[in-house]
Every structure is written in structure tokens, then in C-alpha cells.
Design a protein around this motif. Structure first.
Motif, PDB file in Angstrom:
ATOM      1  N   LEU A  44     110.847  69.619  38.874  1.00  0.00           N
ATOM      2  CA  LEU A  44     112.160  69.869  38.353  1.00  0.00           C
ATOM      3  C   LEU A  44     112.255  71.014  37.313  1.00  0.00           C
ATOM      4  O   LEU A  44     112.981  71.439  36.436  1.00  0.00           O
ATOM      5  N   ARG A  45     111.062  71.937  37.304  1.00  0.00           N
ATOM      6  CA  ARG A  45     110.769  73.039  36.296  1.00  0.00           C
ATOM      7  C   ARG A  45     111.697  74.187  36.935  1.00  0.00           C
ATOM      8  O   ARG A  45     110.990  74.644  38.033  1.00  0.00           O
ATOM      9  N   LYS A  46     112.812  74.555  36.483  1.00  0.00           N
ATOM     10  CA  LYS A  46     113.589  75.503  37.025  1.00  0.00           C
ATOM     11  C   LYS A  46     112.901  76.851  37.206  1.00  0.00           C
ATOM     12  O   LYS A  46     113.150  77.662  38.099  1.00  0.00           O
ATOM     13  N   ASN A  47     112.044  77.073  36.530  1.00  0.00           N
ATOM     14  CA  ASN A  47     111.194  78.506  36.394  1.00  0.00           C
ATOM     15  C   ASN A  47     110.102  78.199  37.435  1.00  0.00           C
ATOM     16  O   ASN A  47     109.376  79.361  37.502  1.00  0.00           O
ATOM     17  N   LYS A  95     101.947  73.638  41.316  1.00  0.00           N
ATOM     18  CA  LYS A  95     101.451  74.038  40.141  1.00  0.00           C
ATOM     19  C   LYS A  95     101.293  72.843  38.892  1.00  0.00           C
ATOM     20  O   LYS A  95     102.480  72.385  38.722  1.00  0.00           O
ATOM     21  N   ASP A  96     100.307  72.515  38.233  1.00  0.00           N
ATOM     22  CA  ASP A  96      99.752  71.512  37.345  1.00  0.00           C
ATOM     23  C   ASP A  96      99.844  70.228  37.726  1.00  0.00           C
ATOM     24  O   ASP A  96      99.620  69.300  36.955  1.00  0.00           O
ATOM     25  N   ASP A 146     122.128  68.090  36.012  1.00  0.00           N
ATOM     26  CA  ASP A 146     122.327  69.134  35.038  1.00  0.00           C
ATOM     27  C   ASP A 146     121.610  69.350  33.876  1.00  0.00           C
ATOM     28  O   ASP A 146     121.775  69.947  33.010  1.00  0.00           O
ATOM     29  N   TRP A 147     120.313  68.799  34.099  1.00  0.00           N
ATOM     30  CA  TRP A 147     119.249  69.012  32.792  1.00  0.00           C
ATOM     31  C   TRP A 147     118.038  69.615  33.510  1.00  0.00           C
ATOM     32  O   TRP A 147     117.938  69.675  34.751  1.00  0.00           O
ATOM     33  N   GLU A 148     117.328  70.410  32.639  1.00  0.00           N
ATOM     34  CA  GLU A 148     116.185  71.065  32.913  1.00  0.00           C
ATOM     35  C   GLU A 148     115.142  70.953  31.933  1.00  0.00           C
ATOM     36  O   GLU A 148     115.486  70.418  30.835  1.00  0.00           O
ATOM     37  N   PHE A 149     113.982  71.356  32.319  1.00  0.00           N
ATOM     38  CA  PHE A 149     112.781  71.558  31.345  1.00  0.00           C
ATOM     39  C   PHE A 149     112.540  72.817  31.114  1.00  0.00           C
ATOM     40  O   PHE A 149     112.716  73.584  31.672  1.00  0.00           O
ATOM     41  N   HIS A 207     104.740  67.185  32.536  1.00  0.00           N
ATOM     42  CA  HIS A 207     106.080  67.109  32.229  1.00  0.00           C
ATOM     43  C   HIS A 207     106.735  68.009  33.091  1.00  0.00           C
ATOM     44  O   HIS A 207     106.344  68.721  33.705  1.00  0.00           O
ATOM     45  N   GLY A 208     108.250  67.566  33.129  1.00  0.00           N
ATOM     46  CA  GLY A 208     108.995  68.427  34.096  1.00  0.00           C
ATOM     47  C   GLY A 208     109.178  67.976  35.566  1.00  0.00           C
ATOM     48  O   GLY A 208     109.516  68.637  36.475  1.00  0.00           O
ATOM     49  N   PHE A 209     108.580  66.642  35.814  1.00  0.00           N
ATOM     50  CA  PHE A 209     108.561  66.081  37.448  1.00  0.00           C
ATOM     51  C   PHE A 209     109.188  64.696  37.109  1.00  0.00           C
ATOM     52  O   PHE A 209     109.317  64.091  36.233  1.00  0.00           O
ATOM     53  N   ALA A 210     110.051  64.720  38.192  1.00  0.00           N
ATOM     54  CA  ALA A 210     110.478  63.191  38.403  1.00  0.00           C
ATOM     55  C   ALA A 210     109.398  62.378  39.304  1.00  0.00           C
ATOM     56  O   ALA A 210     108.661  63.261  40.089  1.00  0.00           O
TER      57      ALA A 210
END
Length: 182
Positions: free
Chosen positions: A87-90, A9-10, A179-182, A114-117
Motif C-alpha cells: 500500500l506504499r503509493k510511491n 521490495k522489502d 484514502d490513506w497512505e504510507f 510497514h506500508g502493507f495490509a
């Protein structure tokens, strides 16, 4: 311009409409109105360009909030395997990656939200990569994941004896250790 959804998605793949004749070709590499029509309302503020030789792997890179960057990636010369990791945990696709060959010949672009490596490997002898970003570089927000992480198991399409990685990228944490998230 064709804008295709990927299995994540996105994350979208963009193929421009190319007009060719005896002089060469022309295409719109970016059209803000068409992006908005497809729900992408990024305000790009900087263009970055890199040049690399065959076997170079750059990534996996990102910036965390509030300095996360969206990137519109394309190749001006050569060919790369472009990779984005969710990397978007949700997200239902958390930890999954998408890869696509971008080249000067196919003129495709990858819109990495946003939210991707993000990272890429160079498949041709050399490659020039241009990408637009919607946020300036912020050193303290810079993060990454090792390119050879076993959990992600990305096939960079480069033989191990050809791989060239910066010292900085070799010390990045594994996916399991972030240990980080978006």
C-alpha cells in the motif's frame, strides 16, 4: 536461516535452518543480528497469537502511521495462505500482493514491513499463527480492505462455501475506496 527477497521490495521470506535428530528438532525462529545484516532493523515489542479453523480468512488488516506495524508471521500448528498487499503509493508494486503457504511443517516466516495490509486464510483443519509486531495496537489507527476485493483479486485457496469472515472484516472498504497512505 535463509532470507529470500520476494517480487515486492522489502517483503521477505525467511526459512530457518532446522537441526533434527531422534529427539525432534531445533531452530532459531528469530535472530536480530541476522535481520540487521539483511537491512531489517525492527524492534519487536509484542507477540500475538491466533487460533482459527479451516476456511477462516483474517484480514486484510493494517494500522496507519504513526502506528503502522511491521509483522513477522509464522505458523505453530497447521497451514495458512499468508497474504501481504503493498500500500506504499510511491512503490512500483503499489496494489500488488504476495502470497505464500506458511505451515508448522515448512517453518517458513513472512516479514511484512510497514506500508502493507496483511491477512491469511486457514487451509488446514485448524491453525495457530504467531506474529511479532514492532508497534502496539492502536484502535484509532486500525484500517483494512475487504478480503474479496475485485481489484486485488486474491485467491485465498478456500472454496466460497467454506469462507468464514468476521462481521468487522465484511464491512471493510474496497481497495479503490481507501484514502490513506504510507
Amino acid at each position: 536461516m535463509t532470507i529470500e527477497k520476494t517480487n515486492i521490495k522489502d517483503l521477505v521470506l525467511i526459512t530457518p535452518t532446522v537441526f533434527e535428530d531422534s529427539r525432534g528438532y531445533f531452530f532459531e525462529a528469530y535472530n536480530q543480528a541476522q535481520f540487521h545484516e539483511h537491512g531489517m532493523s525492527y524492534q519487536f515489542i509484542q507477540d500475538n497469537q491466533s487460533f482459527s479453523k479451516r476456511g477462516v480468512i483474517r484480514g486484510l488488516h493494517l494500522q496507519i502511521n504513526p502506528f503502522a506495524q511491521a509483522k513477522l508471521v509464522r505458523v505453530l500448528e497447521g497451514e495458512i495462505l499468508d497474504v501481504a498487499v503493498d500500500l506504499r503509493k510511491n512503490s512500483s508494486t503499489y496494489g500488488q500482493h504476495f502470497s505464500v503457504i506458511l505451515s508448522a511443517a515448512n517453518k517458513k516466516q513472512l516479514m511484512v514491513p510497514h506500508g502493507f495490509a496483511h491477512g491469511f486464510s486457514v487451509l488446514s483443519e485448524t491453525a495457530s499463527v504467531l506474529y511479532k509486531v514492532d508497534q502496539l495496537y492502536h484502535k484509532e489507527s486500525e484500517r483494512g480492505i475487504r478480503y474479496d476485493d475485485p481489484t486485488l483479486a486474491i485467491d485465498w485457496q478456500v472454496s466460497p462455501d467454506e469462507v468464514i469472515v468476521s462481521q468487522k472484516d465484511l464491512v471493510l472498504p474496497s481497495f479503490e475506496d481507501i484514502d490513506w497512505e504510507f
